[in-house]
Design a protein around this motif. Structure first.
Motif, PDB file in Angstrom:
ATOM      1  N   GLY A  41       0.818  -1.211   0.000  1.00  0.00           N
ATOM      2  CA  GLY A  41       0.000   0.000   0.000  1.00  0.00           C
ATOM      3  C   GLY A  41       0.848   1.255   0.000  1.00  0.00           C
ATOM      4  O   GLY A  41       0.551   2.213  -0.722  1.00  0.00           O
ATOM      5  N   ASN A  42       1.919   1.254   0.782  1.00  0.00           N
ATOM      6  CA  ASN A  42       2.817   2.410   0.803  1.00  0.00           C
ATOM      7  C   ASN A  42       3.474   2.618  -0.556  1.00  0.00           C
ATOM      8  O   ASN A  42       3.616   3.757  -1.021  1.00  0.00           O
ATOM      9  N   CYS A  43       3.867   1.539  -1.205  1.00  0.00           N
ATOM     10  CA  CYS A  43       4.477   1.641  -2.532  1.00  0.00           C
ATOM     11  C   CYS A  43       3.470   2.154  -3.556  1.00  0.00           C
ATOM     12  O   CYS A  43       3.817   2.978  -4.413  1.00  0.00           O
ATOM     13  N   ASP A  44       2.233   1.671  -3.482  1.00  0.00           N
ATOM     14  CA  ASP A  44       1.183   2.145  -4.396  1.00  0.00           C
ATOM     15  C   ASP A  44       0.949   3.642  -4.231  1.00  0.00           C
ATOM     16  O   ASP A  44       0.814   4.371  -5.220  1.00  0.00           O
ATOM     17  N   GLU A  45       0.912   4.113  -2.989  1.00  0.00           N
ATOM     18  CA  GLU A  45       0.734   5.548  -2.733  1.00  0.00           C
ATOM     19  C   GLU A  45       1.894   6.353  -3.306  1.00  0.00           C
ATOM     20  O   GLU A  45       1.690   7.414  -3.905  1.00  0.00           O
ATOM     21  N   LEU A  46       3.101   5.860  -3.130  1.00  0.00           N
ATOM     22  CA  LEU A  46       4.272   6.542  -3.656  1.00  0.00           C
ATOM     23  C   LEU A  46       4.208   6.625  -5.177  1.00  0.00           C
ATOM     24  O   LEU A  46       4.470   7.685  -5.759  1.00  0.00           O
ATOM     25  N   LEU A  47       3.843   5.529  -5.832  1.00  0.00           N
ATOM     26  CA  LEU A  47       3.743   5.532  -7.292  1.00  0.00           C
ATOM     27  C   LEU A  47       2.674   6.502  -7.784  1.00  0.00           C
ATOM     28  O   LEU A  47       2.871   7.200  -8.779  1.00  0.00           O
ATOM     29  N   LYS A  48       1.547   6.582  -7.095  1.00  0.00           N
ATOM     30  CA  LYS A  48       0.499   7.542  -7.466  1.00  0.00           C
ATOM     31  C   LYS A  48       1.008   8.966  -7.347  1.00  0.00           C
ATOM     32  O   LYS A  48       0.757   9.807  -8.204  1.00  0.00           O
ATOM     33  N   GLY A  49       1.740   9.241  -6.273  1.00  0.00           N
ATOM     34  CA  GLY A  49       2.302  10.571  -6.087  1.00  0.00           C
ATOM     35  C   GLY A  49       3.315  10.911  -7.177  1.00  0.00           C
ATOM     36  O   GLY A  49       3.367  12.059  -7.648  1.00  0.00           O
ATOM     37  N   LEU A  50       4.113   9.947  -7.575  1.00  0.00           N
ATOM     38  CA  LEU A  50       5.091  10.185  -8.616  1.00  0.00           C
ATOM     39  C   LEU A  50       4.419  10.432  -9.960  1.00  0.00           C
ATOM     40  O   LEU A  50       4.884  11.264 -10.755  1.00  0.00           O
ATOM     41  N   LYS A  51       3.320   9.747 -10.242  1.00  0.00           N
ATOM     42  CA  LYS A  51       2.591   9.962 -11.494  1.00  0.00           C
ATOM     43  C   LYS A  51       2.012  11.364 -11.548  1.00  0.00           C
ATOM     44  O   LYS A  51       2.008  12.007 -12.591  1.00  0.00           O
ATOM     45  N   LYS A  52       1.537  11.875 -10.397  1.00  0.00           N
ATOM     46  CA  LYS A  52       0.991  13.230 -10.356  1.00  0.00           C
ATOM     47  C   LYS A  52       2.079  14.254 -10.638  1.00  0.00           C
ATOM     48  O   LYS A  52       1.851  15.226 -11.318  1.00  0.00           O
ATOM     49  N   VAL A  53       3.257  14.043 -10.071  1.00  0.00           N
ATOM     50  CA  VAL A  53       4.355  14.972 -10.272  1.00  0.00           C
ATOM     51  C   VAL A  53       4.829  14.950 -11.708  1.00  0.00           C
ATOM     52  O   VAL A  53       5.141  15.984 -12.298  1.00  0.00           O
ATOM     53  N   LYS A  54       4.853  13.772 -12.303  1.00  0.00           N
ATOM     54  CA  LYS A  54       5.323  13.598 -13.689  1.00  0.00           C
ATOM     55  C   LYS A  54       4.364  14.240 -14.674  1.00  0.00           C
ATOM     56  O   LYS A  54       4.765  14.796 -15.673  1.00  0.00           O
ATOM     57  N   ALA A  55       3.061  14.174 -14.396  1.00  0.00           N
ATOM     58  CA  ALA A  55       2.040  14.665 -15.325  1.00  0.00           C
ATOM     59  C   ALA A  55       1.969  16.139 -15.398  1.00  0.00           C
ATOM     60  O   ALA A  55       2.565  17.004 -15.375  1.00  0.00           O
TER      61      ALA A  55
END
Length: 76
Positions: free
Chosen positions: A62-76
């Motif tokens: 779950g922590n990794c999934d949250e991190l990946l979502k945050g990274l996608k927002k920053v990238k977009a």
């Protein structure tokens, strides 16, 4: 034994387990450089450690999934 894992995952797992109030001891050992780590978990009372380990793994996921979502927002 935890097949196919190394220090990175095992350190995260031990830290997550030690944060659980039901866990008394959590540590691992890798006997040889390319061997699978052996996890030792003792619990307070007579609780079964296997469900506690599974829950810790799910929290890490779950922590990794949250991190990946945050990274996608920053990238977009």
């Amino acid at each position: 034994k935890i097949e196919g894992q190394g220090h990175t995952f095992m350190n995260a797992l031990v830290e997550e387990l030690l944060g659980d109030s039901d866990v008394d001891v959590a540590r691992y050992m890798i006997e040889f450089q390319f061997s699978d780590p052996e996890l030792l978990v003792t619990t307070k009372g007579k609780k079964n450690p296997v469900p506690i380990i599974r829950k810790a793994c799910k929290r890490i996921t779950g922590n990794c999934d949250e991190l990946l979502k945050g990274l996608k927002k920053v990238k977009a």
